[in-house]
Design a protein around this motif. Structure first.
Motif, PDB file in Angstrom:
ATOM      1  N   ASP A  26     -64.596  14.954  28.288  1.00 57.57           N
ATOM      2  CA  ASP A  26     -63.445  15.043  29.016  1.00 57.57           C
ATOM      3  C   ASP A  26     -63.633  16.487  29.416  1.00 57.57           C
ATOM      4  O   ASP A  26     -63.108  16.817  30.608  1.00 57.57           O
ATOM      5  CB  ASP A  26     -62.071  14.913  28.330  1.00 57.57           C
ATOM      6  CG  ASP A  26     -61.924  13.503  27.798  1.00 57.57           C
ATOM      7  OD1 ASP A  26     -62.637  12.573  28.527  1.00 57.57           O
ATOM      8  OD2 ASP A  26     -61.139  13.080  27.037  1.00 57.57           O
ATOM      9  N   TYR A  29     -65.699  16.753  32.384  1.00 59.51           N
ATOM     10  CA  TYR A  29     -65.443  16.193  33.735  1.00 59.51           C
ATOM     11  C   TYR A  29     -64.345  16.813  34.281  1.00 59.51           C
ATOM     12  O   TYR A  29     -64.007  16.617  35.329  1.00 59.51           O
ATOM     13  CB  TYR A  29     -65.495  14.557  33.379  1.00 59.51           C
ATOM     14  CG  TYR A  29     -66.939  14.041  33.624  1.00 59.51           C
ATOM     15  CD1 TYR A  29     -67.132  13.616  34.585  1.00 59.51           C
ATOM     16  CD2 TYR A  29     -67.672  14.090  32.432  1.00 59.51           C
ATOM     17  CE1 TYR A  29     -68.536  12.850  34.823  1.00 59.51           C
ATOM     18  CE2 TYR A  29     -69.002  13.505  32.473  1.00 59.51           C
ATOM     19  CZ  TYR A  29     -69.448  12.899  33.769  1.00 59.51           C
ATOM     20  OH  TYR A  29     -70.697  12.525  33.945  1.00 59.51           O
ATOM     21  N   CYS A  84     -64.432   9.009  31.727  1.00 59.09           N
ATOM     22  CA  CYS A  84     -64.872  10.261  32.112  1.00 59.09           C
ATOM     23  C   CYS A  84     -64.704  10.300  33.868  1.00 59.09           C
ATOM     24  O   CYS A  84     -64.128  11.312  34.546  1.00 59.09           O
ATOM     25  CB  CYS A  84     -66.110  10.830  31.898  1.00 59.09           C
ATOM     26  SG  CYS A  84     -66.074  11.427  29.931  1.00 59.09           S
TER      27      CYS A  84
END
Length: 125
Positions: A26, A29, A84
């Motif tokens: 996370d 991204y 993501c």
């Protein structure tokens, strides 16, 4: 997409977002999306940069990763997309754009809700 469960820190207290352990993907991204927003901003008309350097900007963006983790935990059983790609990166892009336009962190929850949408609703009986 299944993600391995993350272990909370030993200092974690119930209900405190600061104690949520975000997924490293996370974070990555969100940063990818934020970097795209920064590239767009740099191509636009000249404007004062609202942060004290790129690192401060990226830190502000990835600082929302615990919120994404909390939402993932709430919707994972109802989410069948690649988190993501479908949430973290678009969130980084939208939140980055928001911050670069002078916005504050208060919009993060709304932007995240816009991306996750109906998955946040309780399942119908």
């Amino acid at each position: 997409m299944a993600r391995p469960p993350l272990q909370p820190s030993t200092a974690a207290g119930p209900g405190k977002l600061a104690d949520v352990v975000p997924d490293p993907l996370d974070i990555a991204y969100i940063a990818i999306g934020a970097k795209r927003a920064l590239a767009e901003w740099r191509e636009g008309p000249p404007a004062p940069f609202p942060f004290e350097g790129e690192l401060a900007y990226i830190e502000a963006c990835i600082g929302q990763a615990p919120a994404l983790q909390r939402v993932w935990e709430a919707v994972q059983d109802r989410w069948d997309f690649v988190w993501c790609y479908e949430v973290a990166e678009p969130f980084g892009l939208a939140y980055g754009r928001h911050l670069l336009q002078g916005g504050g962190p208060d919009a993060a929850a709304g932007l995240l809700h816009d991306l996750v949408g109906d998955a946040l609703l309780p399942p119908s009986a």
